[in-house]
Design an enzyme around this catalytic site. Structure first.
Site, mmCIF file in Angstrom:
data_model
loop_
_atom_site.group_PDB
_atom_site.id
_atom_site.type_symbol
_atom_site.label_atom_id
_atom_site.label_comp_id
_atom_site.label_asym_id
_atom_site.label_seq_id
_atom_site.Cartn_x
_atom_site.Cartn_y
_atom_site.Cartn_z
ATOM 1 C CG ASP A 449 -2.041 0.513 1.217
ATOM 2 O OD1 ASP A 449 -2.128 1.526 -0.042
ATOM 3 O OD2 ASP A 449 -3.239 0.326 1.725
ATOM 4 C CG ASP A 519 -9.311 2.176 0.071
ATOM 5 O OD1 ASP A 519 -8.998 1.013 -0.496
ATOM 6 O OD2 ASP A 519 -8.874 2.960 0.814
HETATM 7 C C1 GLA Z 1 -5.594 1.880 2.512
HETATM 8 C C2 GLA Z 1 -5.992 0.908 1.619
HETATM 9 C C3 GLA Z 1 -7.201 -0.144 2.207
HETATM 10 C C4 GLA Z 1 -6.656 -0.664 3.410
HETATM 11 C C5 GLA Z 1 -6.161 0.428 4.340
HETATM 12 C C6 GLA Z 1 -5.557 -0.248 5.548
HETATM 13 O O1 GLA Z 1 -6.654 2.677 2.641
HETATM 14 O O2 GLA Z 1 -6.512 1.191 0.294
HETATM 15 O O3 GLA Z 1 -7.383 -1.112 1.299
HETATM 16 O O4 GLA Z 1 -5.626 -1.442 3.161
HETATM 17 O O5 GLA Z 1 -5.293 1.214 3.745
HETATM 18 O O6 GLA Z 1 -5.124 0.797 6.391
#
Ligand code: GLA
Length: 699
Positions: A449, A519
């Site tokens: 990420d 997300d």
């Molecule tokens: C980001 C990612 C999510 C998740 C969160 C975890 O927002 O896009 O999918 O993994 O971080 O903190």
């Protein structure tokens, strides 16, 4: 043969359906001649000299060029900007030669006074209609030359009135496809985040009046995950100039004597008949030439991800329970998302400390990996390796490892700082820590990420004259780290995520096996996000989770609708399975089984966008492999009693009879010709209605 050189110094690059041509003119400058439908007669491309009448029109602005340079009586946007040691700030080049190596052409240019060479590299991917452009600049002298802009490529399209398709976005609203008419002046697509970002994608799609199955489409995608800039300038001289490459807003590269600077690749594509062909050519190109082994040829597993089920609150007991439930529904890969490491209770602490949190997991990860092994499943973890929280062991030990200005506080984004990836010691630390994690534990998958952009672009290890090169060095550092980890653990699968789809680009693709496109898991939003994504990026890389609905800002929708929506990509599950009813568990099991049966068609087949909720009142997507088809149709709300829809599948054999299996209806038979022309009637008669259809040759 793909590369031809004619008399009068005309170069012609041919793919299956497309030609691209340029020439060396009487001044030794490269002039862009043509990009479009295939033309074999190279002699038709005339290399007529331009006569500058010393009038009011700057000659180099009038010309369509392959390589323009700032400051040389060019007043349009140019693709190269340089400062020599004596303050001269233009590149006056002449063509000095070329080389051909199979399907690769390199054209060499040299400054008329200074020992500075630029090579333009062209690689032709004949059967997928893609031409790759790249540039390298070499300083053959001993004085430092400062490069301030170096685009990967430049080309142009004749006329005016071009429509541009790209994607607007922000966190949770990724890949919002839009169209705009380019009238006058410059249209700029750019990222200043140090990564691809959500605001625009490093790609462009241009057309005059194309649709899914008709009209010429010209498109390009940059293979770069850092700051980028695409400039589309509608000149007054009846052409649209197109320049694309690394961002130049805060860029400088000190090119010392004897060194070279290389740009990322720009992939240029042409479709003679619409966006459908464009998407499928890009999909084939990605699979054949960009995706990494060994996953390129393997379908992605059905995964479970803990994020929306438990957020940061992961612990041995709850994860073991989830594993059991995930196994019951047929999940193949179990991924524990954020929260498992350091002092991570929320997003304020822990990033940088990639050791298992011993309060949450007193016995380490072994109980999870053993349990998964006994269930025949694989294990994956979330990491965010480019980051550190102020509240972490790593930051306490190395406060100078983040980008910072000595005189200012470092700004936080999601309570975190960005590690200085230009430093060898930082790169080694990250590689060492993730290597240890992968060596000590039975881990098959990593979700990588990246949740903030770079600010205070300065490094404790670099001279201030190098600070503007940090954007470039950071992206190279990122590639180096992931490449090293892939080499150490070739069996591990990697997913690229940056707050959702903030790092979906062709530069990241060779290092990652899939993308997390957003997300936002609300299925209705997701349908349009998936549609936007699908124009230029492969379905195989598009992770899609089924999640709980009716909370966290998401609309309540039937599980079947959510399942169908996620089956349109690489299916994942993000539900809190500990709270699923028996009925839901049964439905999940049934559809996971079904998905496994059809996923080779979905992940490797041709994609056809048949209807779009925004334009047509229903969403319909088809996947086919030349034989079998799978279709999904979605309706948000019936409107004005309209409950029957006709969709026309594509890519069938007109003379073959197909068994049509519409979920919940009796099987019927139709010829390919009937289905493609008269269409398939589908009934969707309630809120959030959806259905899956299969078309199977009746042999
Ligand atoms: C980001 C990612 C999510 C998740 C969160 C975890 O927002 O896009 O999918 O993994 O971080 O903190």
């Amino acid at each position: 043969m793909a590369i031809h050189i004619g008399e009068n110094n005309v170069f012609l690059l041919n793919t299956k359906n497309c030609s691209y041509s340029f020439s060396v003119d009487q001044e030794g400058l490269l002039r862009h001649l043509y990009w479009g439908s295939r033309i074999d007669a190279i002699e038709d491309f005339k290399n007529e000299p331009y006569v500058w009448e010393q009038g009011f029109h700057p000659i180099y602005d009038v010309k369509r060029e392959e390589c323009s340079s700032f400051g040389t009586m060019r007043f349009k946007e140019t693709s190269f900007k340089v400062t020599f040691a004596d303050g001269v700030r233009d590149f006056r080049y002449r063509y000095i030669g070329h080389t051909i190596d199979k399907d690769e052409l390199t054209v060499i240019l040299e400054d008329t006074v200074y020992p500075l060479q630029m090579s333009l590299h062209y690689k032709v991917y004949e059967e997928v209609d893609i031409i790759e452009k790249r540039r390298t600049v070499k300083n053959g002298g001993s004085d430092v030359v400062t490069v301030e802009r170096l685009h990967s490529g430049e080309c142009s399209l004749p006329g005016a009135g071009w429509n541009l398709k790209n994607f607007n976005g922000m966190w949770n609203s990724d890949f919002d496809a839009y169209e705009q008419k380019i009238t006058g002046g410059k249209t700029v697509l750019e990222s200043l985040r140090g990564a691809t970002g959500h605001v625009a994608n490093p790609s462009f799609v241009l057309h005059q009046n194309a649709g899914e199955t008709y009209g010429e489409v010209y498109y390009g995608a940059l293979a770069w995950s850092g700051n980028f800039k695409i400039v589309l300038e509608q000149t007054p001289y009846e052409y649209l100039n197109i320049l694309a490459g690394m961002g130049d807003t805060d860029f400088e590269w000190r090119l010392t004597g004897g060194t070279t600077l290389e740009t990322p690749a720009l992939y240029l594509g042409y479709s003679p008949d619409g966006f459908d062909r464009m998407s499928n050519s890009m999909g084939e190109f990605a699979r054949k030439y960009v995706m990494p082994e060994p996953m390129a040829a393997k379908p992605l597993s059905v995964l479970y991800n803990s994020w929306e089920a438990t957020y940061f609150d992961v612990n041995e007991q709850a994860q073991l329970q989830l594993i059991e439930k995930a196994a019951q529904v047929g999940v193949e890969l179990f991924v524990m998302d954020d929260g498992w490491f350091g002092q991570r209770k929320d997003d304020h602490a822990g990033l940088g400390d990639w050791q298992v949190n011993t309060v949450k997991f007193p016995n380490g990860l072994a109980p999870l990996t053993q349990k998964l092994k006994s269930c025949g499943m694989h294990f994956g973890l979330w990491i965010e390796p480019e980051m550190v929280n102020q509240s972490s062991e790593l930051y306490r030990a190395h406060p100078d490892w983040v980008y910072h200005y000595a005189s200012r506080p470092v700004m936080e984004g999601r309570y975190q700082y960005m590690l200085d990836l230009t430093r060898q010691d930082v790169q080694d630390y990250i590689i060492g820590e993730i290597d240890r994690l992968l060596t000590e534990n039975d881990i098959s998958y990593i979700k990588w990420d990246m949740n903030r952009g770079i600010s205070e672009v300065a490094s404790a290890m670099l001279d201030r004259s190098e600070f503007k090169s940090i954007w470039y060095r950071h992206t190279k550092g990122f590639y180096h780290i992931i490449q090293s980890l892939r080499a150490l653990h070739p069996e591990v699968e990697w997913e690229a995520c940056a707050s959702g789809g903030g790092r979906v680009d062709y530069g990241a693709m060779p290092y990652f096996d899939e993308f997390w496109p957003s997300d936002n898991t609300d299925p209705l939003d997701r349908l349009s996000i998936q549609e936007g994504y699908s124009y230029l990026y492969p379905i195989k890389y598009m992770r899609a989770w089924v999640t709980d609905s009716g909370s966290n800002g998401k609309r309540a929708m039937p599980l079947l609708f959510r399942l169908h929506c996620s089956m349109c990509g690489a299916l994942g599950i993000g539900l809190n399975l500990n709270e699923s009813t028996e009925e839901d568990t049964e439905l999940l099991k049934k559809y996971v089984t079904l998905y496994k049966e059809v996923r080779p068609i979905i992940q490797f087949g041709q994609l056809h966008r048949l209807a779009s909720l925004q334009a047509d009142g229903l969403q319909a997507v088809q996947y086919e492999n030349g034989e079998d088809s799978v279709l999904f149709a979605f309706l948000d709300h019936p409107s004005r009693w309209r409950t029957t829809f006709t969709i026309r599948p594509r890519g069938l054999d007109a003379n073959t009879s197909y068994r049509v299996e519409i979920e919940g209806q009796q099987q019927q038979k139709y010829s390919g010709a009937f289905l493609m022309n008269s269409g398939l009637r589908i009934i969707l008669n309630h809120d959030y209605a959806s259905c899956m259809v299969r078309l199977l040759p009746d042999r």
